[in-house]
Design an enzyme around this catalytic site. Sequence first.
Site, mmCIF file in Angstrom:
data_model
loop_
_atom_site.group_PDB
_atom_site.id
_atom_site.type_symbol
_atom_site.label_atom_id
_atom_site.label_comp_id
_atom_site.label_asym_id
_atom_site.label_seq_id
_atom_site.Cartn_x
_atom_site.Cartn_y
_atom_site.Cartn_z
ATOM 1 N N ASP A 90 1.040 -0.988 0.526
ATOM 2 C CA ASP A 90 -0.167 0.351 -0.131
ATOM 3 C C ASP A 90 1.172 0.793 -0.146
ATOM 4 O OD1 ASP A 90 -2.246 1.553 -0.041
ATOM 5 O OD2 ASP A 90 -1.764 1.461 2.684
ATOM 6 N N GLU A 129 -1.528 -1.498 -4.865
ATOM 7 C CA GLU A 129 -2.463 -0.571 -5.435
ATOM 8 C C GLU A 129 -2.001 0.869 -5.695
ATOM 9 O OE1 GLU A 129 -5.915 -0.526 -2.080
ATOM 10 O OE2 GLU A 129 -4.220 1.030 -2.145
ATOM 11 N N ASP A 163 -2.456 1.319 7.105
ATOM 12 C CA ASP A 163 -1.925 0.976 5.565
ATOM 13 C C ASP A 163 -0.900 -0.614 5.473
ATOM 14 O OD1 ASP A 163 -0.754 4.594 5.744
ATOM 15 O OD2 ASP A 163 -0.432 3.505 7.432
#
Length: 164
Positions: free
Chosen positions: A7, A66, A138
């Site tokens: 992430d 991502e 996160d």
Amino acid sequence: MRIIGIDPGLRRAGWGVIDSDGARLRHVANGVCLSGEGDLAARLLRLHIGLSAAIAAHAPDAAAIEHTFVNTDPAGALKLGQARGVALLALAQAGLAVEEYAPNAVKKAVVGAGKADKAQVALMVARLLPGARAEAHDAWDALAVAICRAHRVIPLRGAAGFAA
């Protein structure tokens, strides 16, 4: 298959590692790399060192990251893109093929709804990975990215149990 999910973020980059054996998932590790204070180059270097250390420590076979969420702040989006580039570099240096997923695709894969909030994502990741603990969203998000990658490689089965 061991999968690392990332992430990306400039201040905090989450990472999560899972093992996938068909539909069975197992939590391996997770964490957050902090960039700290200082100029942009030094912060990006700290992210690279942290992510590279996580990759080396857990030896994943596959990786997922991502896509960057683009908002109305062009300067912020550019900095986030640079942090994402550092993450991609660390993964590529480790020889990993990287799959990229939009945030709503990750949420849909884990929660079943592309508009899920962070609390819903963390709750479902904890249910899918019994015993997993993470201190930051996160890291939960990074585990969700890894789960999305794992779900993408499970062969689809038809009614007779054969691959579709």
